[in-house]
Write an enzyme that holds these catalytic residues in place. Structure first.
Site, PDB file in Angstrom:
ATOM      1  CG  HIS A  24      33.158  85.081  51.590  1.00  0.00           C
ATOM      2  ND1 HIS A  24      33.865  86.157  52.094  1.00  0.00           N
ATOM      3  CD2 HIS A  24      34.039  84.356  50.877  1.00  0.00           C
ATOM      4  CE1 HIS A  24      35.124  86.076  51.684  1.00  0.00           C
ATOM      5  NE2 HIS A  24      35.258  84.984  50.947  1.00  0.00           N
ATOM      6  CG  HIS A  54      34.897  79.743  49.964  1.00  0.00           C
ATOM      7  ND1 HIS A  54      35.239  80.226  48.715  1.00  0.00           N
ATOM      8  CD2 HIS A  54      35.398  80.632  50.855  1.00  0.00           C
ATOM      9  CE1 HIS A  54      35.922  81.349  48.854  1.00  0.00           C
ATOM     10  NE2 HIS A  54      36.038  81.620  50.152  1.00  0.00           N
TER      11      HIS A  54
END
Length: 144
Positions: free
Chosen positions: A102, A104
């Protein structure tokens, strides 16, 4: 697409866990972080289970960064941020809390002290849904 039944992000992709989604296409999903460093802090995840950038297929990696290039300016417009950080932690010792790749997107403001040991924020009441709608509106306006 490959999923891990124990992964919280795979459960979000599958719709088993709710999330404040702000962008989605065939390869990625983006949603607001529930413990943001600054309001508007979002995550962009691949819709296939990979632990980090090292095992992320090229087409998903490219899709994550293409999505971030659309989403980050919308977050800046929605929040009034003056800049943003793109951050990808890879591995637990690097601060990766969820073992699913992931990216950010962290909006930045003058003197916000983010990433310098500042405490994380908490959305109150309807603030999460309001931020979600505001960013979605900015993404749609940019793509119109």
């Amino acid at each position: 697409m490959e999923f891990d039944n124990h992964c919280v992000f795979c459960k979000i992709i599958a719709g088993e866990i709710p999330a404040a989604k702000i962008y989605e296409d065939d390869k990625v999903l983006s949603f607001l972080d529930i413990a943001p460093f600054n309001f508007g802090h979002a995550l962009v995840i691949p819709k296939t289970h990979c632990h980090g950038i090292s095992d992320l297929p090229d087409d998903y990696r490219d899709a994550i960064f293409a999505a971030a290039a659309k989403i980050a300016p919308a977050i800046m417009r929605a929040t009034g941020a003056l800049g943003f950080n793109l951050l990808m932690n890879n591995g637990q010792v690097a601060g990766q809390e969820v073992p699913h790749a992931h990216l950010h997107i962290i909006p930045r403001f003058v003197d916000d002290k983010v990433l310098l040991g500042a405490s994380q924020k908490q959305y109150q009441g309807s603030e999460l849904a309001e931020m979600q709608a505001k960013i979605q509106e900015k993404i749609a306006a940019r793509n119109a």
